[in-house]
Design a protein around this motif. Sequence first.
Motif, PDB file in Angstrom:
ATOM      1  N   PHE A 169       0.843  -1.201   0.000  1.00 30.06           N
ATOM      2  CA  PHE A 169       0.000   0.000   0.000  1.00 30.06           C
ATOM      3  C   PHE A 169       0.879   1.252   0.000  1.00 30.06           C
ATOM      4  CE2 PHE A 169      -2.572   3.394   1.708  1.00 30.06           C
ATOM      5  CZ  PHE A 169      -3.796   3.195   1.079  1.00 30.06           C
ATOM      6  N   VAL A 170       0.476   2.237  -0.827  1.00 35.36           N
ATOM      7  CA  VAL A 170       1.255   3.480  -0.909  1.00 35.36           C
ATOM      8  C   VAL A 170       0.322   4.685  -0.876  1.00 35.36           C
ATOM      9  CG1 VAL A 170       3.147   2.447  -2.219  1.00 35.36           C
ATOM     10  CG2 VAL A 170       1.220   3.456  -3.440  1.00 35.36           C
ATOM     11  N   GLY A 171       0.814   5.774  -0.310  1.00 32.45           N
ATOM     12  CA  GLY A 171       0.183   7.081  -0.419  1.00 32.45           C
ATOM     13  C   GLY A 171      -1.230   7.178   0.122  1.00 32.45           C
ATOM     14  N   ARG A 172      -2.059   7.930  -0.609  1.00 31.43           N
ATOM     15  CA  ARG A 172      -3.464   8.202  -0.299  1.00 31.43           C
ATOM     16  C   ARG A 172      -3.625   8.991   1.004  1.00 31.43           C
ATOM     17  NH1 ARG A 172      -6.040   7.680  -5.024  1.00 31.43           N
ATOM     18  NH2 ARG A 172      -6.139   5.548  -5.825  1.00 31.43           N
ATOM     19  N   HIS A 173      -2.633   9.807   1.350  1.00 30.54           N
ATOM     20  CA  HIS A 173      -2.684  10.540   2.612  1.00 30.54           C
ATOM     21  C   HIS A 173      -3.873  11.492   2.653  1.00 30.54           C
ATOM     22  CE1 HIS A 173       1.258   8.863   3.314  1.00 30.54           C
ATOM     23  NE2 HIS A 173       1.727   9.433   2.220  1.00 30.54           N
ATOM     24  N   GLU A 174      -4.180  12.122   1.518  1.00 33.41           N
ATOM     25  CA  GLU A 174      -5.282  13.075   1.516  1.00 33.41           C
ATOM     26  C   GLU A 174      -6.622  12.393   1.759  1.00 33.41           C
ATOM     27  OE1 GLU A 174      -5.104  11.362  -2.515  1.00 33.41           O
ATOM     28  OE2 GLU A 174      -3.621  12.068  -1.068  1.00 33.41           O
ATOM     29  N   ILE A 175      -6.746  11.126   1.341  1.00 29.60           N
ATOM     30  CA  ILE A 175      -7.993  10.395   1.574  1.00 29.60           C
ATOM     31  C   ILE A 175      -8.163  10.106   3.069  1.00 29.60           C
ATOM     32  CG2 ILE A 175      -9.316   8.330   1.026  1.00 29.60           C
ATOM     33  CD1 ILE A 175      -8.938  10.250  -1.313  1.00 29.60           C
ATOM     34  N   PHE A 176      -7.081   9.706   3.736  1.00 29.74           N
ATOM     35  CA  PHE A 176      -7.163   9.444   5.183  1.00 29.74           C
ATOM     36  C   PHE A 176      -7.524  10.713   5.940  1.00 29.74           C
ATOM     37  CE2 PHE A 176      -4.017   6.011   3.993  1.00 29.74           C
ATOM     38  CZ  PHE A 176      -4.956   4.996   4.080  1.00 29.74           C
ATOM     39  N   GLU A 177      -7.036  11.841   5.475  1.00 27.83           N
ATOM     40  CA  GLU A 177      -7.397  13.105   6.123  1.00 27.83           C
ATOM     41  C   GLU A 177      -8.881  13.398   5.950  1.00 27.83           C
ATOM     42  OE1 GLU A 177      -4.890  16.122   4.543  1.00 27.83           O
ATOM     43  OE2 GLU A 177      -3.038  15.298   5.422  1.00 27.83           O
ATOM     44  N   LYS A 178      -9.410  13.105   4.768  1.00 17.84           N
ATOM     45  CA  LYS A 178     -10.837  13.335   4.526  1.00 17.84           C
ATOM     46  C   LYS A 178     -11.706  12.397   5.373  1.00 17.84           C
ATOM     47  CE  LYS A 178     -10.409  15.142  -0.179  1.00 17.84           C
ATOM     48  NZ  LYS A 178     -10.779  14.941  -1.612  1.00 17.84           N
ATOM     49  N   ILE A 179     -11.245  11.159   5.547  1.00 21.72           N
ATOM     50  CA  ILE A 179     -11.986  10.227   6.409  1.00 21.72           C
ATOM     51  C   ILE A 179     -12.012  10.751   7.838  1.00 21.72           C
ATOM     52  CG2 ILE A 179     -12.044   7.895   7.369  1.00 21.72           C
ATOM     53  CD1 ILE A 179     -10.770   6.902   4.770  1.00 21.72           C
ATOM     54  N   ASN A 180     -10.868  11.182   8.315  1.00 20.79           N
ATOM     55  CA  ASN A 180     -10.805  11.724   9.685  1.00 20.79           C
ATOM     56  C   ASN A 180     -11.706  12.937   9.841  1.00 20.79           C
ATOM     57  OD1 ASN A 180      -8.955   9.793  10.560  1.00 20.79           O
ATOM     58  ND2 ASN A 180      -7.189  11.033   9.947  1.00 20.79           N
ATOM     59  N   GLU A 181     -11.756  13.791   8.817  1.00 21.64           N
ATOM     60  CA  GLU A 181     -12.623  14.966   8.867  1.00 21.64           C
ATOM     61  C   GLU A 181     -14.089  14.559   8.895  1.00 21.64           C
ATOM     62  OE1 GLU A 181     -11.593  17.324   5.515  1.00 21.64           O
ATOM     63  OE2 GLU A 181      -9.584  17.831   6.275  1.00 21.64           O
ATOM     64  N   ALA A 182     -14.441  13.521   8.119  1.00 24.38           N
ATOM     65  CA  ALA A 182     -15.830  13.061   8.090  1.00 24.38           C
ATOM     66  C   ALA A 182     -16.261  12.499   9.440  1.00 24.38           C
ATOM     67  CB  ALA A 182     -16.018  12.005   7.000  1.00 24.38           C
ATOM     68  N   PHE A 183     -15.292  11.970  10.209  1.00 26.41           N
ATOM     69  CA  PHE A 183     -15.615  11.358  11.505  1.00 26.41           C
ATOM     70  C   PHE A 183     -15.777  12.395  12.629  1.00 26.41           C
ATOM     71  CE2 PHE A 183     -13.547   6.993  10.433  1.00 26.41           C
ATOM     72  CZ  PHE A 183     -14.668   6.696   9.667  1.00 26.41           C
ATOM     73  N   ILE A 184     -15.499  13.640  12.326  1.00 27.79           N
ATOM     74  CA  ILE A 184     -15.704  14.691  13.331  1.00 27.79           C
ATOM     75  C   ILE A 184     -17.168  15.127  13.271  1.00 27.79           C
ATOM     76  CG2 ILE A 184     -15.036  16.994  14.106  1.00 27.79           C
ATOM     77  CD1 ILE A 184     -12.324  16.539  12.750  1.00 27.79           C
ATOM     78  N   VAL A 185     -17.978  14.654  14.219  1.00 28.46           N
ATOM     79  CA  VAL A 185     -19.414  14.930  14.225  1.00 28.46           C
ATOM     80  C   VAL A 185     -19.826  15.403  15.621  1.00 28.46           C
ATOM     81  CG1 VAL A 185     -19.923  13.261  12.405  1.00 28.46           C
ATOM     82  CG2 VAL A 185     -19.919  12.511  14.798  1.00 28.46           C
ATOM     83  N   PRO A 186     -20.989  16.053  15.729  1.00 30.40           N
ATOM     84  CA  PRO A 186     -21.467  16.483  17.051  1.00 30.40           C
ATOM     85  C   PRO A 186     -21.685  15.293  17.982  1.00 30.40           C
ATOM     86  CG  PRO A 186     -22.699  17.556  15.289  1.00 30.40           C
ATOM     87  CD  PRO A 186     -21.882  16.494  14.640  1.00 30.40           C
ATOM     88  N   THR A 187     -21.566  15.532  19.257  1.00 30.54           N
ATOM     89  CA  THR A 187     -21.799  14.488  20.255  1.00 30.54           C
ATOM     90  C   THR A 187     -23.201  13.922  20.086  1.00 30.54           C
ATOM     91  OG1 THR A 187     -20.328  15.621  21.792  1.00 30.54           O
ATOM     92  CG2 THR A 187     -21.835  13.976  22.711  1.00 30.54           C
ATOM     93  N   GLY A 188     -23.281  12.592  20.079  1.00 33.10           N
ATOM     94  CA  GLY A 188     -24.565  11.925  19.901  1.00 33.10           C
ATOM     95  C   GLY A 188     -24.832  11.488  18.479  1.00 33.10           C
ATOM     96  N   SER A 189     -24.033  11.992  17.517  1.00 33.64           N
ATOM     97  CA  SER A 189     -24.181  11.584  16.117  1.00 33.64           C
ATOM     98  C   SER A 189     -23.189  10.477  15.799  1.00 33.64           C
ATOM     99  CB  SER A 189     -23.941  12.774  15.182  1.00 33.64           C
ATOM    100  OG  SER A 189     -24.880  13.795  15.402  1.00 33.64           O
ATOM    101  N   ALA A 322     -23.951   7.496   3.871  1.00 36.17           N
ATOM    102  CA  ALA A 322     -23.152   8.220   4.855  1.00 36.17           C
ATOM    103  C   ALA A 322     -23.670   9.619   5.175  1.00 36.17           C
ATOM    104  CB  ALA A 322     -21.708   8.330   4.367  1.00 36.17           C
ATOM    105  N   ARG A 323     -24.808   9.983   4.616  1.00 33.80           N
ATOM    106  CA  ARG A 323     -25.251  11.360   4.853  1.00 33.80           C
ATOM    107  C   ARG A 323     -25.443  11.612   6.346  1.00 33.80           C
ATOM    108  NH1 ARG A 323     -31.339  11.047   2.153  1.00 33.80           N
ATOM    109  NH2 ARG A 323     -32.109   9.330   3.416  1.00 33.80           N
ATOM    110  N   PRO A 324     -25.190  12.829   6.811  1.00 33.08           N
ATOM    111  CA  PRO A 324     -24.969  14.038   6.008  1.00 33.08           C
ATOM    112  C   PRO A 324     -23.544  14.233   5.503  1.00 33.08           C
ATOM    113  CG  PRO A 324     -24.920  14.615   8.306  1.00 33.08           C
ATOM    114  CD  PRO A 324     -25.235  13.145   8.256  1.00 33.08           C
ATOM    115  N   SER A 325     -22.642  13.303   5.771  1.00 24.74           N
ATOM    116  CA  SER A 325     -21.279  13.433   5.256  1.00 24.74           C
ATOM    117  C   SER A 325     -21.276  13.332   3.734  1.00 24.74           C
ATOM    118  CB  SER A 325     -20.377  12.344   5.842  1.00 24.74           C
ATOM    119  OG  SER A 325     -20.287  12.473   7.244  1.00 24.74           O
TER     120      SER A 325
END
Length: 841
Positions: A169-189, A322-325
């Motif tokens: 496996f190589v690279g794809r760093h920007e995708i992992f960053e986007k996944i981490n950003e998508a996982f930032i949700v309000p408490t309870g979501s 995955a909405r609202p992501s």
Amino acid sequence: MADPVSAVGLVAAAVQLTELAVKVVKRISDFNSTIKQTPKAFQEVQIQLPLIIESVGRIKEQTDQGLLSDSSRNAVYAVIEACQHDTRLLDKLITELLPNSTDSIRKKTLKALTSLTHDKEINKITEALRNRTYLLALHKVAKDGIEPLQSPEPCEPFWLVPFDRNVSFVGRHEIFEKINEAFIVPTGSQSKAALTGLGGIGKSQIALEYCHRRREQNCECSIFWVNAATVAQFEESLNNIAVMCGLVARNSGQAEGASLVQPWLEFRHQGPWMMVVDNANERDIVFNQKMRNGKTPWQCIPRRNGTLIFTTRSYELAYDLARPSRPIYIPLIGEAEGVELIQKRLGLGFPKNLMIELLEELDHIPLAITQAVSFMIKRRIDIPQYLERFRKSDDTKMRMLDYEFIDHGRTAESPESVAKTWELSFNSIREDNQKAADMLYLISFFQNHGIPERILRSEDDDEFDFEDAMTILSDYSFVNADNTRVRFHTHSLVQHATRHWLRSQGPTEVTAWRLTALKSLAREFPEATSHPKQDYWETCEILLPHAESLLAYDFKKSEQDIQLERARLLNSTGRYIHWIGRYSDGRKRFRTSWDIRKQYLGEAHVDTLKSMGLYVWALSFQGEPEAVEPGYRLLELRQEILGPNHADTIDCLSDLATALAKTNQYAESIKFHRDAVSRGIAHLGINDLDTLNCQNALASTLMDVDEYQEASEIYKEVYEIKKSIQGPDHPDFLVIESNFALCLVGLGEIPRAIELNQHCLASKEKVLGIDHPETIISAYNLGDLYFREGHREEAIKLYDRIIDGCEAGLRRETVDGKEYLDLIRRRRRPISYGRLPPLPE
């Protein structure tokens, strides 16, 4: 604390609930027979009550065998009582709604229809029963129950991922960053992310790598992997989780295990967890098809707590999952990452430029790269040998794309070739929307980039049908649109695969669709014109690559409709490429078009005359003596068919006059030129662009015989008229400006000639480009004037700039460009602009 429930009391409650549930199920069945279809609100009840009956029966067996502790009996008794309450409410509703045997047919129907108004109330009861079903299932024990199974409280996190880490496996760093950003949700979501993109782009590999990284970052997190390619695979995955986590015994049915995972993860699991739902590619499988427990996969995916990652080829489905992501689109692998991937799999013994060449041939698609490496290793060949085979023919390319191999992180049921991976998506598209499949067929015959909407839509296409079709293709990442959504692009490998599928449907399908593409392009490519408007250049520039792709194909069958469409497109493209400086290529196309039309339409057909006229014009432009004979014949035919004063006849007369001048027949040439100008003024008008071009041609020939004074008078008049009509930067006007400047040189008016040449050169560079033959000629003539006036350094500086620009220009490989550039290098005498045709815009 309440007294413990006795075993006898629990058994009695179980019996009462069973009897009541059986009664309600029967009454619903009777209700159904009355109106021929169970109301939607009751359909879920018909699923839940039998499951409750089964669970309660097992609890009764466990109680009789003394396998339940006091605490377990208390918990189960409370649930059974709640089930009794809900079931009684259902029984009461059915009593009110069920028609009596003495009711009339009308009254029975009215009562049945009235049930529809109670949907909300029934749904509320059904939801409560569903939750109680899960609770009862969690407290049951195995049928052979020696030891009761307890609801698990894991001492350590679970790792239920069926693949080890991909060391390549190589690279794809920007995708992992986007996944981490998508996982930032309000408490309870719930945290959710959906990876979407073309099959083989690496979605599952990214999800797998993320699982391993998540495990490294948080060793307390349980991680699960579910395959959603089919309902059976999804059910098997859930059942495996239920078994491995101790929710059911190994010999329990899949229906039980699949029902337990969701409530366990939502309510009972201790600690963080993450689930990957892989290959969720089909909407029908996810939302509509049911497992043996009566539920769809979507109904069994936990939606509280925890983290979900979906992988899917469908962008639309990714959004719904995955909405609202927003869906995370996986792009092609980059050059640096692609080289690293090849090196990891193939070794370090190849030059970087060779690996980049392989990447470009494989469209930077990870699965195709992995497949190619596997092919090379097993066949013991290197990259040059692989590329040689791959480029041999379309059939060879498809056989190599269809080569099966074992890929890391792909289940045994998954296709193990690029072609088969895409075929799954293609078959789904064809079943869902034939229009979308047809669009993919058509797209496969154009260049893969910058495909304009105008050549994909027919005149009778419904706007919404077209949009739906393109949305589906975009949804599967077979086709992507630019920001304006009027131009599309695809992958060249997808095009090869599509043509392969077409061949499998019949031997004539490829030819039929290629002809459709040819007709569409011939219809949309602007007709050959001597006075193009601004949109002509933009349209031709967009369409030319697609035309070149189709014209390069050798149609083995010579049906008339195919050949005539080719002739039409050869004419149109030939005129445009002549405008942009590819003179020799344009002339060849006119000749081919003329030959085709003469064969199928005859010499005197108006379309044949158009091709013949362009060919004669191109010959005279390049100073070829052969223009004279067909020029006379063309004039004869046009006068006979179109009349002596038709615009095309007048144009032909002027072209023939120019051809005669090329063979030094100046007297006859000037006579024909004056006749053309006279007819143009009389029948087309003095301000008509064709008339003005005839005047330009006359003045040019007058300069050849040193009649500069009369030529200058003509140029002065034409210069002002053209400038007012076309503007100072129009290429057609720049022809007059160049010729006028040359005429002024002949009269000795050097300062004014330099001024005109300076403007002309600047405009040509801007409009035509520094490496266009006409720009090169203007540069030479201006430099020659600098030499005459003693400005040697300025002349040399100008020439060096032109030479450098041409060597880096787009036309550096064209014969015409090289020929004219030699004039600057050799510092030859100025060229007579009278021997040049009107310039392009």
